[in-house]
Design a protein around this motif. Structure first.
Motif, PDB file in Angstrom:
ATOM      1  N   GLU A 191      -0.850   6.603  -3.087  1.00  0.00           N
ATOM      2  CA  GLU A 191      -0.654   6.988  -1.557  1.00  0.00           C
ATOM      3  C   GLU A 191       0.943   7.718  -1.630  1.00  0.00           C
ATOM      4  O   GLU A 191       0.899   8.530  -0.780  1.00  0.00           O
ATOM      5  CB  GLU A 191      -0.322   5.538  -1.085  1.00  0.00           C
ATOM      6  N   VAL A 192       1.871   7.537  -2.517  1.00  0.00           N
ATOM      7  CA  VAL A 192       3.126   8.235  -2.427  1.00  0.00           C
ATOM      8  C   VAL A 192       2.680   9.814  -2.712  1.00  0.00           C
ATOM      9  O   VAL A 192       3.426  10.693  -2.180  1.00  0.00           O
ATOM     10  CB  VAL A 192       3.874   7.886  -3.623  1.00  0.00           C
ATOM     11  N   ARG A 240       9.525   6.440  -8.058  1.00  0.00           N
ATOM     12  CA  ARG A 240       8.320   7.154  -7.795  1.00  0.00           C
ATOM     13  C   ARG A 240       8.546   7.734  -6.110  1.00  0.00           C
ATOM     14  O   ARG A 240       8.366   8.912  -5.935  1.00  0.00           O
ATOM     15  CB  ARG A 240       7.080   6.421  -7.493  1.00  0.00           C
ATOM     16  N   VAL A 241       9.129   6.848  -5.277  1.00  0.00           N
ATOM     17  CA  VAL A 241       9.307   7.484  -3.975  1.00  0.00           C
ATOM     18  C   VAL A 241      10.533   8.627  -3.877  1.00  0.00           C
ATOM     19  O   VAL A 241      10.431   9.552  -3.331  1.00  0.00           O
ATOM     20  CB  VAL A 241       9.578   6.141  -3.225  1.00  0.00           C
ATOM     21  N   GLY A 242      11.511   8.232  -4.725  1.00  0.00           N
ATOM     22  CA  GLY A 242      12.681   9.156  -4.782  1.00  0.00           C
ATOM     23  C   GLY A 242      12.298  10.225  -5.474  1.00  0.00           C
ATOM     24  O   GLY A 242      12.639  11.430  -4.779  1.00  0.00           O
ATOM     25  N   THR A 250       0.946  -1.084   0.060  1.00  0.00           N
ATOM     26  CA  THR A 250       0.118   0.066  -0.125  1.00  0.00           C
ATOM     27  C   THR A 250       0.777   1.284  -0.041  1.00  0.00           C
ATOM     28  O   THR A 250       0.527   2.161  -0.776  1.00  0.00           O
ATOM     29  CB  THR A 250      -1.007  -0.147   1.011  1.00  0.00           C
ATOM     30  N   PRO A 251       1.740   1.439   0.715  1.00  0.00           N
ATOM     31  CA  PRO A 251       2.675   2.815   1.081  1.00  0.00           C
ATOM     32  C   PRO A 251       3.321   3.141  -0.588  1.00  0.00           C
ATOM     33  O   PRO A 251       3.775   4.200  -0.645  1.00  0.00           O
ATOM     34  CB  PRO A 251       3.729   2.300   1.932  1.00  0.00           C
ATOM     35  N   LEU A 252       3.576   1.908  -1.226  1.00  0.00           N
ATOM     36  CA  LEU A 252       4.289   2.287  -2.669  1.00  0.00           C
ATOM     37  C   LEU A 252       3.114   2.487  -3.867  1.00  0.00           C
ATOM     38  O   LEU A 252       3.572   2.851  -4.971  1.00  0.00           O
ATOM     39  CB  LEU A 252       4.983   1.141  -2.759  1.00  0.00           C
ATOM     40  N   SER A 312      10.147   9.212   8.903  1.00  0.00           N
ATOM     41  CA  SER A 312       8.932   9.882   8.056  1.00  0.00           C
ATOM     42  C   SER A 312       8.221   8.528   6.990  1.00  0.00           C
ATOM     43  O   SER A 312       8.965   7.677   6.801  1.00  0.00           O
ATOM     44  CB  SER A 312       9.556  10.905   7.016  1.00  0.00           C
ATOM     45  N   PRO A 313       6.864   9.013   6.735  1.00  0.00           N
ATOM     46  CA  PRO A 313       6.092   7.973   5.910  1.00  0.00           C
ATOM     47  C   PRO A 313       6.831   7.431   4.476  1.00  0.00           C
ATOM     48  O   PRO A 313       7.164   6.282   4.360  1.00  0.00           O
ATOM     49  CB  PRO A 313       4.913   8.639   5.659  1.00  0.00           C
ATOM     50  N   LEU A 314       7.443   8.587   3.946  1.00  0.00           N
ATOM     51  CA  LEU A 314       8.249   8.235   2.596  1.00  0.00           C
ATOM     52  C   LEU A 314       9.569   7.625   3.008  1.00  0.00           C
ATOM     53  O   LEU A 314       9.799   6.363   2.323  1.00  0.00           O
ATOM     54  CB  LEU A 314       8.498   9.296   1.892  1.00  0.00           C
TER      55      LEU A 314
END
Length: 369
Positions: free
Chosen positions: A20-21, A76-78, A14-16, A53-55
């Protein structure tokens, strides 16, 4: 041979997920934008860009994805973390500018305005002590006599009955000037002023002589190559040791307080006969020798008396050297250290602050002008 299998079933983390990001990124950007000062921005950085942190936590979940999905999730996260980092840097720069502008506005000082905060000077405590002593003797009818600090050898020694072989003439005690055949010294006591007074005045003579003197002593807590003395001289008809005792008792009581007197102990000085060491009754314990709590008095170390100076009846040889008839006149002389008296009055154990020029010391003991 079969080719690579591009059909896979990605693991749902889910976080990815993209939405959500984006939500975490937008939430962080809103928090950065809402930071009102540097302290608030610091808290936002820890919450949305720190290790917890969340990320940051989402970034740790990338390893749970199949190899084919890790690249896309990582980008995406970066990218989201990069946008947040840039937003924090820009916001910090803006808040620092605001902080400096606010400080300049709030802490501005108009240097053209008049002020009473200017530090005022003060007279040196030894100057005040010298003038106090001078005032005491002027009130008793004495005159103030002065002389040069660079003095002739004859006035510093010979006129005062210090013969050519006297130990005080050696380099151990005396600063001699060059060339030596000029016979000039830095005065070792203010007694040459007494000799000058007898040479230039007719009896009766009542003078007191405060001033600087010089000896080749080591500079430490109790010695200095330059210090201050006050000497008194009386030459008149019928002068005795009793007059000397009464004068010093009055001097001690005026300097150290009512009820303080002196005692004499036999001694030797070339320029007086008889001679005595002068002790002053301890002005702290009043001669009892007892301190607080049953201990010995710290000022006199339990003796009840403090060594103060020297005195005596003027030696007839000194009177003859200075042109005074010893068959008609007699006199007395005394000498005390002004620095030592000041240390007594203020319970100082180290005289070096008197000579080191610290204005804080002068301000504490002196009076403003």
């Amino acid at each position: 041979m079969s080719g690579p299998n591009k059909d896979y079933d990605p693991v749902e983390v889910t976080p990815l997920k993209a939405d959500e990001v984006e939500r975490m990124r937008d939430e962080a950007l809103a928090a950065v934008s809402g930071a009102s000062d540097l302290e608030a921005l610091k808290r936002v950085r820890l919450e949305h860009a720190g290790d917890r942190s969340p990320l940051a936590l989402a970034n740790r979940e990338i390893g749970a994805l199949p190899p084919q999905a890790r690249k896309e999730a990582g980008q995406r996260v970066g990218q989201a973390r990069g946008v947040i980092g840039q937003a924090i840097a820009e916001r910090q720069a803006a808040l620092e500018v605001e902080h400096e502008e606010r400080m300049l506005a709030e802490e501005t000082v108009d240097v053209s305005l008049p002020t009473t905060r200017r530090r005022r000077g003060s007279r040196h405590p030894l100057t005040l002590q010298s003038e106090l002593i001078a005032d005491l003797f002027v009130a008793m009818g004495y005159e103030i006599a002065e002389g040069p600090v660079v003095e002739a050898e004859w006035l510093n020694f010979d006129a005062l009955n210090l013969g050519p072989d006297h130990p005080a003439r050696t380099m151990q005690d005396t600063f001699w000037t060059e060339p030596a055949d000029h016979h000039v010294v830095l005065r070792t006591q203010t007694s040459p002023v007494q000799a000058r007074a007898m040479l230039t005045r007719n009896p009766p003579i009542y003078v007191v002589c405060p001033g600087r003197v010089f000896r080749t002593d080591e500079y430490d807590a109790t010695h200095s190559p330059m210090f201050h003395q006050v000497e008194g001289l009386v030459v008149d008809e019928g002068i005795t040791m009793a007059h000397l005792k009464g004068t010093l008792d009055h001097f001690a009581s005026q300097l150290f307080g009512d009820g303080i007197d002196t005692r004499f102990r036999p001694s030797y000085f070339p320029f007086t006969e008889p001679s005595a060491e002068v002790d002053v009754r301890c002005f702290v314990c009043r001669g009892s020798g007892a301190g607080e709590g049953g201990d010995s008095c710290r000022t006199c170390r339990g003796e009840g008396w403090i060594e103060w100076g020297g005195c005596g009846v003027v030696n007839p040889r000194v009177l003859v050297s200075c042109g005074v008839d010893p068959d008609v006149y007699s006199g007395f002389a005394f000498g005390m250290g002004i620095d030592r008296s000041f240390m007594f009055r203020h319970n100082l154990e180290d005289l070096r602050p008197l000579f080191e020029g610290d204005v804080r010391f002068a301000a504490a003991f002196g009076s403003e002008i």
